[in-house]
Write a protein that holds these residues in place. Structure first.
Motif, PDB file in Angstrom:
ATOM      1  N   LEU B 158       8.955  14.809  88.771  1.00 35.77           N
ATOM      2  CA  LEU B 158      10.074  14.200  88.041  1.00 35.77           C
ATOM      3  C   LEU B 158      11.268  15.145  87.970  1.00 35.77           C
ATOM      4  O   LEU B 158      12.413  14.724  88.181  1.00 35.77           O
ATOM      5  CB  LEU B 158       9.637  13.843  86.621  1.00 35.77           C
ATOM      6  CG  LEU B 158       9.034  12.463  86.392  1.00 35.77           C
ATOM      7  CD1 LEU B 158       8.655  12.310  84.932  1.00 35.77           C
ATOM      8  CD2 LEU B 158      10.034  11.380  86.780  1.00 35.77           C
ATOM      9  N   ASN B 159      10.988  16.398  87.637  1.00 36.70           N
ATOM     10  CA  ASN B 159      12.067  17.370  87.472  1.00 36.70           C
ATOM     11  C   ASN B 159      12.990  17.378  88.676  1.00 36.70           C
ATOM     12  O   ASN B 159      14.199  17.206  88.557  1.00 36.70           O
ATOM     13  CB  ASN B 159      11.495  18.785  87.277  1.00 36.70           C
ATOM     14  CG  ASN B 159      10.931  18.996  85.885  1.00 36.70           C
ATOM     15  OD1 ASN B 159      11.100  18.146  85.020  1.00 36.70           O
ATOM     16  ND2 ASN B 159      10.266  20.110  85.675  1.00 36.70           N
ATOM     17  N   VAL B 160      12.393  17.554  89.868  1.00 33.32           N
ATOM     18  CA  VAL B 160      13.194  17.663  91.078  1.00 33.32           C
ATOM     19  C   VAL B 160      13.771  16.305  91.475  1.00 33.32           C
ATOM     20  O   VAL B 160      14.964  16.179  91.747  1.00 33.32           O
ATOM     21  CB  VAL B 160      12.350  18.242  92.240  1.00 33.32           C
ATOM     22  CG1 VAL B 160      13.213  18.429  93.479  1.00 33.32           C
ATOM     23  CG2 VAL B 160      11.731  19.576  91.819  1.00 33.32           C
ATOM     24  N   ALA B 161      12.932  15.267  91.444  1.00 29.74           N
ATOM     25  CA  ALA B 161      13.357  13.951  91.905  1.00 29.74           C
ATOM     26  C   ALA B 161      14.513  13.414  91.069  1.00 29.74           C
ATOM     27  O   ALA B 161      15.534  12.971  91.611  1.00 29.74           O
ATOM     28  CB  ALA B 161      12.176  12.984  91.881  1.00 29.74           C
ATOM     29  N   VAL B 162      14.373  13.463  89.758  1.00 30.15           N
ATOM     30  CA  VAL B 162      15.413  12.914  88.885  1.00 30.15           C
ATOM     31  C   VAL B 162      16.690  13.744  88.990  1.00 30.15           C
ATOM     32  O   VAL B 162      17.798  13.192  89.042  1.00 30.15           O
ATOM     33  CB  VAL B 162      14.918  12.834  87.422  1.00 30.15           C
ATOM     34  CG1 VAL B 162      16.044  12.429  86.491  1.00 30.15           C
ATOM     35  CG2 VAL B 162      13.764  11.854  87.301  1.00 30.15           C
ATOM     36  N   THR B 163      16.539  15.055  89.056  1.00 32.70           N
ATOM     37  CA  THR B 163      17.732  15.901  89.174  1.00 32.70           C
ATOM     38  C   THR B 163      18.495  15.576  90.455  1.00 32.70           C
ATOM     39  O   THR B 163      19.723  15.444  90.452  1.00 32.70           O
ATOM     40  CB  THR B 163      17.324  17.390  89.185  1.00 32.70           C
ATOM     41  OG1 THR B 163      16.483  17.646  88.073  1.00 32.70           O
ATOM     42  CG2 THR B 163      18.553  18.290  89.094  1.00 32.70           C
ATOM     43  N   LYS B 164      17.750  15.414  91.534  1.00 35.18           N
ATOM     44  CA  LYS B 164      18.395  15.096  92.817  1.00 35.18           C
ATOM     45  C   LYS B 164      19.067  13.729  92.771  1.00 35.18           C
ATOM     46  O   LYS B 164      20.171  13.537  93.263  1.00 35.18           O
ATOM     47  CB  LYS B 164      17.355  15.115  93.946  1.00 35.18           C
ATOM     48  CG  LYS B 164      17.481  16.344  94.834  1.00 35.18           C
ATOM     49  CD  LYS B 164      16.605  16.217  96.051  1.00 35.18           C
ATOM     50  CE  LYS B 164      17.109  17.092  97.184  1.00 35.18           C
ATOM     51  NZ  LYS B 164      16.108  17.215  98.255  1.00 35.18           N
ATOM     52  N   LEU B 165      18.382  12.799  92.143  1.00 37.02           N
ATOM     53  CA  LEU B 165      18.886  11.434  92.034  1.00 37.02           C
ATOM     54  C   LEU B 165      20.212  11.414  91.274  1.00 37.02           C
ATOM     55  O   LEU B 165      21.156  10.717  91.651  1.00 37.02           O
ATOM     56  CB  LEU B 165      17.847  10.584  91.299  1.00 37.02           C
ATOM     57  CG  LEU B 165      17.881   9.077  91.523  1.00 37.02           C
ATOM     58  CD1 LEU B 165      17.517   8.756  92.955  1.00 37.02           C
ATOM     59  CD2 LEU B 165      16.904   8.405  90.559  1.00 37.02           C
ATOM     60  N   VAL B 166      20.274  12.171  90.208  1.00 37.46           N
ATOM     61  CA  VAL B 166      21.446  12.114  89.337  1.00 37.46           C
ATOM     62  C   VAL B 166      22.571  13.024  89.825  1.00 37.46           C
ATOM     63  O   VAL B 166      23.725  12.608  89.886  1.00 37.46           O
ATOM     64  CB  VAL B 166      21.056  12.491  87.887  1.00 37.46           C
ATOM     65  CG1 VAL B 166      22.295  12.549  87.006  1.00 37.46           C
ATOM     66  CG2 VAL B 166      20.054  11.494  87.331  1.00 37.46           C
ATOM     67  N   THR B 167      22.236  14.250  90.199  1.00 33.52           N
ATOM     68  CA  THR B 167      23.287  15.198  90.538  1.00 33.52           C
ATOM     69  C   THR B 167      23.495  15.340  92.042  1.00 33.52           C
ATOM     70  O   THR B 167      24.483  15.901  92.490  1.00 33.52           O
ATOM     71  CB  THR B 167      22.983  16.599  89.987  1.00 33.52           C
ATOM     72  OG1 THR B 167      21.876  17.137  90.715  1.00 33.52           O
ATOM     73  CG2 THR B 167      22.640  16.565  88.512  1.00 33.52           C
ATOM     74  N   GLY B 168      22.552  14.889  92.823  1.00 34.58           N
ATOM     75  CA  GLY B 168      22.665  15.038  94.259  1.00 34.58           C
ATOM     76  C   GLY B 168      22.254  16.410  94.757  1.00 34.58           C
ATOM     77  O   GLY B 168      22.274  16.678  95.950  1.00 34.58           O
TER      78      GLY B 168
END
Lengths: 306, 354
Positions: B158-168
């Motif tokens: 979640l940490n990596v996936a959500v961060t990437k999703l939101v901030t790119g």
């Protein structure tokens, strides 16, 4: 040994809320099933103040299930459980404890790694101070624990010792002292003498007597009819989850009790069988030479000699 | 065995006899029977070694760096030690710190709120993670090792996936110019200097939380219950200890501490690398075990975990100061853990003999 009597008088005293002269604890046709396994069915039981009710039964007879129902660990699946004449449904041992029903389990409900005094007050710790500074009253708890154990004839060198360093008898008495100190009206003892020597059993039995004299109702679970008969006022024998026998002391002798305990009718049949001499043939003991026992040695004997 | 129930009447001088026997248990012996004694000796040894071999280690500024390194592990080790004394593990503790930091950082940035709002949301999230861990444990009765291992892997993803999703990207945006950043930094990541000795906020918080946790553990009912549920869950339940509530509370304590450390990281570095935190959960457990906590529960102290974390901090920085290859750090930490466990076990069997 005389010290055991009188010990119960000095405790803070069981909360006296005597609802007339009726029994404190009463079971009516109580049963318990686990899935499709019926552990217990149709048990009637009454426990009044100043009375020792002995529950006897072989291993696996359902004694433990019965205790767990009374102690509030299990809810019965049939029948009725009454305390002071009113039906109750306990969902935790705490609730039973609050009604003055205290249990001393076979495993004693002690925490081996914790000091004696912390075990004594576990779950009912004394506190002092207010608000965020509310803290354990260590000094008072240690003093009371020491005093209560001395009353029961245990003099420990150090009540900070972990309980695992105590002997089996000492642990037993610690658990009983704890239950009585915390105002038990009904004391359930689960095989308190099972793991003890003769002398230590004697002390526990005396303590049961003392508890009765102090007005407690005692439920004494055992599979030793001799121990039961020494202190019991009322006897119940459980077999395969059902009550086989239920009688007050006035109606039976130790022989009757032993007889019922040992299996009653089944024992009669077995006795009969043995008398007729239908004994399976057994090889004579090594070294005992009967007429028929001729030389061909058993293989393992030959091996040993070689 | 046969003398265990000697009635009092036969020993009228019970009191004095008792006092005598108490006296025989010497001060040294009582000291040695403390759970944290092994770690204390270890700390002295490690300190002496680096003091001798590494010249820069002797300076006061080095000590402040060592203390800082110890405190970030040590804060979590406090909560993890409490949980371990209560008989459970939390393998998700390492990444939960990052989850909390990401939540606060991204929430404040995306909704352009005061950072304190993000901090509050992160606290809620962290406590919820602890609550879910605890509830899963008591509802399913699956060992906490498996439940928190699952939580660990899920949060890591979640940490990596959500961060990437939101901030790119794999890091959260820099929040250092947002409202409330200065005050939050003052609480979670400030530092002060006294006569050349630099002291960080986390070091102070570390000691404050350690003191509170020790007090709770040894002087309150809840502390008594924590030892009891770790030592014997069934016994504790039988005497009326609310076992499930205490367990959930312990997981939420770990959640709270993860939030605290996460906030420190966020306000120290202004941005969070979403892939971090993996492996730290074992360092927390390491610190607690070096400090005398039993893996099986019911035994240990918070002070021990604090010392365990301090040993880790000394080793980590000491190797740098000694000029050795940094890759040796984990080897030494591992060797120390092994030594500590062996020594602790040996000391315990020796001192528990009567």
């Amino acid at each position: 040994m005389a010290t055991t009597t009188g010990t119960t008088q000095a405790k803070p005293g069981p909360p006296v809320e005597e609802g007339g002269s009726g029994p404190i604890v009463e079971l009516r046709g109580v049963g318990k099933s686990f899935g499709n396994i019926r552990a217990l069915s149709g048990v009637d039981l009454k426990v009044s103040t100043g009375e020792v009710t002995c529950i006897l039964g072989d291993n696996g007879a359902g004694k433990s299930t019965l205790i767990k129902i009374i102690a509030g660990l299990h809810e019965p699946t049939s029948g009725e459980y009454r305390v002071d004449g009113r039906p109750v449904k306990f969902s935790s041992p705490r609730e039973a404890l609050n009604r003055g029903i205290a249990t001393v389990y076979q495993d004693l409900a002690i925490v081996q790694l914790m000091p004696v005094w912390r075990n004594f007050f576990l779950g009912s710790e004394l506190s002092t101070g207010a608000g965020p500074f509310r803290r354990l009253d260590v000094k008072r708890m240690r003093a009371i624990c020491d005093e209560e154990l001395q009353k029961m004839g245990i003099d420990l060198p150090n009540i900070d010792l972990p309980v695992q360093n105590l002997s089996g008898g000492q642990k037993q008495v610690l658990a009983i002292a704890r239950a009585i100190y915390f105002g038990a009206r009904v004391l359930i003892l689960d095989e308190p003498t099972a793991a003890l020597g003769v002398k230590q059993s004697g002390v526990v039995l005396k303590y049961i007597n003392a508890a009765r004299d102090a007005g407690l109702g005692v439920i004494f679970i055992t599979h030793n009819p001799h121990h039961a008969f020494m202190v019991g006022d009322h006897f119940v024998v459980i077999k395969l989850g059902e009550m086989e026998f239920d009688a007050p002391r006035s109606e039976l002798s130790l022989q009757d009790l032993t007889h019922h305990m040992a299996g009653g009718a089944e024992l009669d049949a077995l006795e009969h069988e043995l008398e007729r001499g239908q004994v399976p043939e057994v090889d004579p003991l090594h070294g005992v030479k009967s007429k028929e026992s001729v030389e061909p040695e058993l293989p393992h004997q030959a091996e040993r000699k070689g | 065995m046969s003398q265990t129930l000697t009635p009092r009447a036969t020993s009228p001088e019970g009191g004095s006899e008792k006092a005598l026997r108490v006296g025989q248990r010497s001060l040294l012996r009582r000291f040695l029977s403390r759970p944290e004694v092994g770690s204390l000796i270890g700390a002295v040894v490690v300190f002496s070694v680096f003091f001798t071999v590494a010249e820069p280690f002797r300076q006061a500024s080095s000590l402040s760096t060592v203390l800082y390194a110890s405190s970030t592990i040590g804060l979590m080790a406090i909560a993890v030690a409490l949980l371990m004394i209560g008989g459970e593990f939390d393998l998700s503790a390492g990444v939960a710190v990052i989850t909390s930091a990401i939540t606060a950082g991204m929430f404040s940035y995306q909704f352009t709120t005061n950072v304190w709002v993000g901090v509050g949301v992160a606290l809620l999230v962290s406590l919820t993670i602890g609550f879910v861990n605890g509830m899963l444990l008591i509802r399913t009765r699956i060992p906490s090792f498996l439940i928190t291992l699952s939580m660990f892997l899920m949060l890591q993803g979640l940490n990596v996936a959500v961060t990437k999703l939101v901030t790119g990207s794999v890091a959260t945006q820099n929040i250092s110019n947002m409202d409330g950043f200065a005050s939050a930094k003052a609480v979670f990541a400030s530092e002060a200097s006294f006569a050349g000795f630099n002291i960080r906020a986390t070091v102070i918080w570390w000691l404050v939380f350690a003191a509170i946790a020790t007090w709770v553990l040894l002087r309150t009912r809840v502390g008594n219950w924590i030892y009891a549920i770790g030592g014997s869950k069934e016994s504790a339940r039988a005497v009326g200890v609310p076992v499930n509530k205490v367990k959930v509370g312990l997981f939420m304590t770990v959640g709270f501490m993860a939030w605290f450390v996460g906030m420190h990281m966020l306000f120290q570095f202004n941005t969070v690398q979403s892939g971090e935190g993996v492996g730290n959960e074992l360092l927390y457990i390491m610190a607690a075990v070096v400090g005398g906590c039993l893996l099986t529960g019911g035994y240990g102290t918070v002070i021990g975990a604090v010392i365990g974390a301090f040993i880790y901090g000394m080793t980590r920085q000491g190797i740098v100061y000694a000029g050795w290859d940094n890759n040796w750090v984990m080897f030494f930490v591992g060797a120390m853990l092994l030594t500590a466990v062996i020594v602790n076990t040996w000391v315990r069997t020796q001192t528990s003999k009567r």
